[in-house]
Design an enzyme around this catalytic site. Structure first.
Site, PDB file in Angstrom:
ATOM      1  N   LYS A  22       0.845  -1.212   0.000  1.00  0.00           N
ATOM      2  CA  LYS A  22       0.000   0.000   0.000  1.00  0.00           C
ATOM      3  C   LYS A  22       0.876   1.257   0.000  1.00  0.00           C
ATOM      4  O   LYS A  22       0.672   2.172  -0.782  1.00  0.00           O
ATOM      5  CB  LYS A  22      -0.894   0.009   1.248  1.00  0.00           C
ATOM      6  CG  LYS A  22      -1.496   1.369   1.541  1.00  0.00           C
ATOM      7  CD  LYS A  22      -2.261   1.422   2.839  1.00  0.00           C
ATOM      8  CE  LYS A  22      -1.445   1.707   4.068  1.00  0.00           C
ATOM      9  NZ  LYS A  22      -1.209   3.127   4.389  1.00  0.00           N
ATOM     10  N   ASN A  23       1.878   1.278   0.895  1.00  0.00           N
ATOM     11  CA  ASN A  23       2.658   2.507   1.055  1.00  0.00           C
ATOM     12  C   ASN A  23       3.637   2.752  -0.091  1.00  0.00           C
ATOM     13  O   ASN A  23       4.159   3.855  -0.226  1.00  0.00           O
ATOM     14  CB  ASN A  23       3.384   2.516   2.400  1.00  0.00           C
ATOM     15  CG  ASN A  23       2.417   2.771   3.546  1.00  0.00           C
ATOM     16  OD1 ASN A  23       1.263   3.133   3.308  1.00  0.00           O
ATOM     17  ND2 ASN A  23       2.869   2.579   4.771  1.00  0.00           N
ATOM     18  N   CYS A 115      -4.518  13.541  13.125  1.00  0.00           N
ATOM     19  CA  CYS A 115      -4.407  12.114  12.850  1.00  0.00           C
ATOM     20  C   CYS A 115      -4.312  11.394  14.185  1.00  0.00           C
ATOM     21  O   CYS A 115      -3.616  11.849  15.094  1.00  0.00           O
ATOM     22  CB  CYS A 115      -3.161  11.876  12.010  1.00  0.00           C
ATOM     23  SG  CYS A 115      -2.802  10.164  11.765  1.00  0.00           S
ATOM     24  N   ARG A 120       1.008  15.116  12.903  1.00  0.00           N
ATOM     25  CA  ARG A 120       1.711  14.763  11.663  1.00  0.00           C
ATOM     26  C   ARG A 120       1.877  16.006  10.785  1.00  0.00           C
ATOM     27  O   ARG A 120       1.138  16.226   9.823  1.00  0.00           O
ATOM     28  CB  ARG A 120       0.970  13.644  10.936  1.00  0.00           C
ATOM     29  CG  ARG A 120       0.925  12.397  11.791  1.00  0.00           C
ATOM     30  CD  ARG A 120       0.267  11.247  11.095  1.00  0.00           C
ATOM     31  NE  ARG A 120       1.094  10.695  10.038  1.00  0.00           N
ATOM     32  CZ  ARG A 120       0.684   9.711   9.239  1.00  0.00           C
ATOM     33  NH1 ARG A 120      -0.516   9.223   9.353  1.00  0.00           N
ATOM     34  NH2 ARG A 120       1.491   9.237   8.310  1.00  0.00           N
ATOM     35  N   ASP A 123       5.829  20.251   7.631  1.00  0.00           N
ATOM     36  CA  ASP A 123       6.846  21.300   7.509  1.00  0.00           C
ATOM     37  C   ASP A 123       8.044  20.848   6.670  1.00  0.00           C
ATOM     38  O   ASP A 123       8.606  21.623   5.896  1.00  0.00           O
ATOM     39  CB  ASP A 123       7.308  21.748   8.910  1.00  0.00           C
ATOM     40  CG  ASP A 123       7.824  20.591   9.755  1.00  0.00           C
ATOM     41  OD1 ASP A 123       7.168  19.527   9.778  1.00  0.00           O
ATOM     42  OD2 ASP A 123       8.889  20.729  10.385  1.00  0.00           O
ATOM     43  N   ASP A 309       4.940   0.916  11.930  1.00  0.00           N
ATOM     44  CA  ASP A 309       3.697   0.329  11.405  1.00  0.00           C
ATOM     45  C   ASP A 309       3.491  -1.118  11.849  1.00  0.00           C
ATOM     46  O   ASP A 309       2.455  -1.712  11.562  1.00  0.00           O
ATOM     47  CB  ASP A 309       3.673   0.405   9.866  1.00  0.00           C
ATOM     48  CG  ASP A 309       3.527   1.837   9.383  1.00  0.00           C
ATOM     49  OD1 ASP A 309       3.145   2.698  10.190  1.00  0.00           O
ATOM     50  OD2 ASP A 309       3.809   2.093   8.196  1.00  0.00           O
ATOM     51  N   ARG A 401      -8.546   0.114   5.003  1.00  0.00           N
ATOM     52  CA  ARG A 401      -7.692   1.127   4.363  1.00  0.00           C
ATOM     53  C   ARG A 401      -6.391   0.509   3.863  1.00  0.00           C
ATOM     54  O   ARG A 401      -5.797   1.012   2.916  1.00  0.00           O
ATOM     55  CB  ARG A 401      -7.332   2.232   5.362  1.00  0.00           C
ATOM     56  CG  ARG A 401      -8.527   3.024   5.818  1.00  0.00           C
ATOM     57  CD  ARG A 401      -8.075   4.173   6.645  1.00  0.00           C
ATOM     58  NE  ARG A 401      -7.224   5.042   5.826  1.00  0.00           N
ATOM     59  CZ  ARG A 401      -6.883   6.269   6.164  1.00  0.00           C
ATOM     60  NH1 ARG A 401      -7.298   6.771   7.298  1.00  0.00           N
ATOM     61  NH2 ARG A 401      -6.108   6.983   5.378  1.00  0.00           N
TER      62      ARG A 401
HETATM   63  N1  EPU Z   1       7.346  14.645  10.365  1.00  0.00           N
HETATM   64  C1  EPU Z   1       7.607  15.975  10.636  1.00  0.00           C
HETATM   65  N2  EPU Z   1       7.452  16.873   9.625  1.00  0.00           N
HETATM   66  C2  EPU Z   1       7.058  16.513   8.365  1.00  0.00           C
HETATM   67  C3  EPU Z   1       6.804  15.134   8.107  1.00  0.00           C
HETATM   68  C4  EPU Z   1       6.972  14.236   9.142  1.00  0.00           C
HETATM   69  O1  EPU Z   1       7.965  16.333  11.752  1.00  0.00           O
HETATM   70  O2  EPU Z   1       6.950  17.369   7.494  1.00  0.00           O
HETATM   71  C5  EPU Z   1       7.526  13.644  11.453  1.00  0.00           C
HETATM   72  C6  EPU Z   1       6.256  12.845  11.736  1.00  0.00           C
HETATM   73  O3  EPU Z   1       5.393  13.533  12.621  1.00  0.00           O
HETATM   74  C7  EPU Z   1       6.817  11.574  12.320  1.00  0.00           C
HETATM   75  C8  EPU Z   1       8.106  11.379  11.531  1.00  0.00           C
HETATM   76  O4  EPU Z   1       8.432  12.668  11.001  1.00  0.00           O
HETATM   77  O5  EPU Z   1       7.139  11.736  13.675  1.00  0.00           O
HETATM   78  C9  EPU Z   1       8.016  10.368  10.395  1.00  0.00           C
HETATM   79  O6  EPU Z   1       6.866  10.630   9.613  1.00  0.00           O
HETATM   80  P1  EPU Z   1       6.867  10.376   8.052  1.00  0.00           P
HETATM   81  O7  EPU Z   1       6.790  11.683   7.344  1.00  0.00           O
HETATM   82  O8  EPU Z   1       7.969   9.465   7.683  1.00  0.00           O
HETATM   83  O9  EPU Z   1       5.467   9.654   7.862  1.00  0.00           O
HETATM   84  P2  EPU Z   1       4.659   9.624   6.502  1.00  0.00           P
HETATM   85  O10 EPU Z   1       5.599   9.683   5.379  1.00  0.00           O
HETATM   86  O11 EPU Z   1       3.565  10.615   6.550  1.00  0.00           O
HETATM   87  C10 EPU Z   1       4.701   7.041   6.140  1.00  0.00           C
HETATM   88  C11 EPU Z   1       3.714   5.920   6.098  1.00  0.00           C
HETATM   89  C12 EPU Z   1       3.171   5.665   7.485  1.00  0.00           C
HETATM   90  C13 EPU Z   1       4.346   5.336   8.407  1.00  0.00           C
HETATM   91  C14 EPU Z   1       5.368   6.476   8.381  1.00  0.00           C
HETATM   92  C15 EPU Z   1       6.617   6.156   9.193  1.00  0.00           C
HETATM   93  C16 EPU Z   1       2.777   6.065   3.878  1.00  0.00           C
HETATM   94  C17 EPU Z   1       1.603   6.343   3.015  1.00  0.00           C
HETATM   95  N3  EPU Z   1       2.631   6.268   5.181  1.00  0.00           N
HETATM   96  O12 EPU Z   1       3.989   8.183   6.589  1.00  0.00           O
HETATM   97  O13 EPU Z   1       2.320   4.528   7.368  1.00  0.00           O
HETATM   98  O14 EPU Z   1       3.873   5.151   9.718  1.00  0.00           O
HETATM   99  O15 EPU Z   1       5.776   6.713   7.014  1.00  0.00           O
HETATM  100  O16 EPU Z   1       7.233   5.019   8.728  1.00  0.00           O
HETATM  101  O17 EPU Z   1       3.806   5.651   3.382  1.00  0.00           O
HETATM  102  C18 EPU Z   1       0.548   3.103   7.920  1.00  0.00           C
HETATM  103  O18 EPU Z   1       0.739   2.495   6.848  1.00  0.00           O
HETATM  104  O19 EPU Z   1      -0.201   2.652   8.829  1.00  0.00           O
HETATM  105  C19 EPU Z   1       1.189   4.396   8.128  1.00  0.00           C
HETATM  106  C20 EPU Z   1       0.761   5.280   9.025  1.00  0.00           C
END
Ligand code: EPU
Length: 422
Positions: A22-23, A115, A120, A123, A309, A401
């Site tokens: 999915k991701n 969320c 989340r 920035d 995850d 989902r």
């Molecule tokens: N973060 C920031 N600023 C940003 C973006 C992220 O501070 O601009 C922080 C987040 O709050 C968090 C950390 O950085 O503490 C990592 O977040 P990340 O951005 O890596 O998460 P994401 O890319 O939004 C993806 C997966 C998530 C998974 C996370 C971490 C997808 C679609 N989603 O989210 O998957 O938990 O990486 O590995 O790829 C799930 O599948 O259940 C799911 C939530």
């Protein structure tokens, strides 16, 4: 709203196929915005998150056909606005921002809301796109990005307080493919899903090196072309079934997995006392439930560390593993909603500052429980497999989902589960 009723106590046995990731699918579908030519993407799981992404792309003007896991998508004439009504349903829709900005010079995407797994922010995504020359404005709940004269390569450090960002790396990488000059992303996410996206983009004609390391270099090109691609296996779905097999299995075989992506999960399952065997090619694994069990200390970390995850599902396994386990989530320290529900089933768990201390009990007992997010709901299903009695899990839409036909796969392994309409 569907519910799942799990009649606890059945032994899991047999084999299933793991679906495409999915991701990995979500940013790859979004990346098709980067070309006017058709892209064919195989092994896209039929889950509601990929359906949302397809609906968003269709609403923006993409021509999409989908059949048996294959999506054919042509983004010939697209709008630069991602519709709020669809975007608000899925946080991952933020990853249309990078490709849209690169292709159209403008992107209007609504700011993702709160969320349940924690704060989340976006920035880092914006910091990266700004460094490439985009102007960032906020209006009416939307982020408006503009780069009328195109994007320019830059050196960008994407490290945040919780480490690298997966979708932030994806967004900047996608935008940089069509930027003028060279972009270097430092502190990049190294998840297999980022590598899969880079492979997709490179097949389209992008020039990306270093995906899978903390430093990704992208040499901008003038345009990208259509391509065919097969998505990698879903390591979190595989891990979830590995945990199910450890909890309630006899001998469970999972086909279409990738051993390399499952190292941290395999190590955790083995440490808790179970046996995991891969075939030589590393694409099939068999999990044998162990005889002596041990508590495990786990700390989630960016890849190749233990994935956040898979935190909830492992907590469910450790809830009935004798001994004390300590589980710390460094990426989403508030991601412990499942623990309150597991406690209603008799688990002994204490949460303190992003850490769960789990004292394994002999058996959980069934209770009506509520799914709060995707992985939390998977944890409840796992817990219910060995609980005494019939567990009713409501708000099943959370699990739909991200898990393709989870009830059918569990039934194939011999679990006694029923999906019922409310
Ligand atoms: N973060 C920031 N600023 C940003 C973006 C992220 O501070 O601009 C922080 C987040 O709050 C968090 C950390 O950085 O503490 C990592 O977040 P990340 O951005 O890596 O998460 P994401 O890319 O939004 C993806 C997966 C998530 C998974 C996370 C971490 C997808 C679609 N989603 O989210 O998957 O938990 O990486 O590995 O790829 C799930 O599948 O259940 C799911 C939530």
């Amino acid at each position: 709203m569907d519910k799942l009723i799990v009649h606890g106590g059945a032994t899991l046995r047999g084999s299933i196929n793991i679906s495409g990731s999915k991701n990995a699918s979500l940013p790859i579908l979004a990346a098709s915005l980067l070309t006017a030519e058709p892209c064919i993407i195989r092994r896209v799981p039929d889950v509601s998150d990929t359906n949302y992404m397809i609906q968003i792309l269709s609403a923006m003007g993409a021509d999409v056909e989908r059949s048996s896991g294959t999506v054919r998508i042509t983004c010939a004439d697209i709008s630069d606005v991602a519709p709020y009504e669809l975007v608000r349903r899925m946080r991952a829709s933020i990853c249309v921002m990078g490709p849209l900005l690169a292709r159209k010079g403008r992107a209007v995407v609504s700011l993702p809301g709160g969320c349940v797994i924690g704060d989340r922010p976006v920035d880092l995504h914006l910091r990266g796109l700004e460094a490439l020359g985009a102007k960032v404005e906020f209006e009416g709940g939307n982020i408006i990005l503009t780069a009328r004269d195109g994007l320019r390569g830059a050196e960008i450090d994407l490290c945040g307080t919780h480490g690298p960002t997966v979708l932030g790396t994806d967004n900047v990488m996608m935008a940089a493919t069509l930027a003028e000059g060279i972009t270097v992303i430092e502190s990049a996410a190294a998840e297999p899903e980022v590598i899969d996206l880079a492979d997709f983009l490179n097949a389209m004609g992008a020039k990306i090196t270093g995906a899978g390391t903390r430093r990704i270099v992208i040499e901008g090109v003038r345009e990208l072309r259509g391509v065919e691609h097969t998505v990698i296996p879903d390591r979190i779905e595989a891990g979830t079934f590995m945990a199910a097999a450890a909890l309630a299995g006899d001998e469970v075989k999972l086909r279409r997995v990738c051993r390399e992506h499952l190292k941290a999960i395999t190590a955790a399952i083995e440490q808790s006392g179970h046996r995991v065997e891969f075939n030589e090619a590393g694409n099939t694994c068999t999990v044998f439930r162990g005889e002596t069990f041990h508590g495990v200390d786990l700390v989630t970390a960016p890849y190749p560390g233990y994935p956040t995850d898979m935190q909830a599902q492992m907590t469910a396994l450790l809830a009935t593993t004798p001994g004390i386990s300590v589980i710390k989530d460094t990426i989403f320290p508030q991601r412990f909603m499942h623990c309150a529900e597991l406690k209603r089933m008799g688990a002994d768990i204490k949460i303190d500052h992003g850490t769960a201390v789990v004292r394994g009990v002999a058996q959980l007992s069934a209770a009506p429980v509520m799914a709060s997010d995707l992985r939390a709901s998977a944890a409840l299903v796992l817990a219910a497999l060995t609980a005494k009695g019939d567990t009713e899990i409501s708000r099943l839409y959370h699990i739909d989902r991200g898990y393709e036909h989870i009830d059918e796969k569990l039934l194939m392994l011999g679990a006694e589960v029923e999906r019922v309409k409310d």
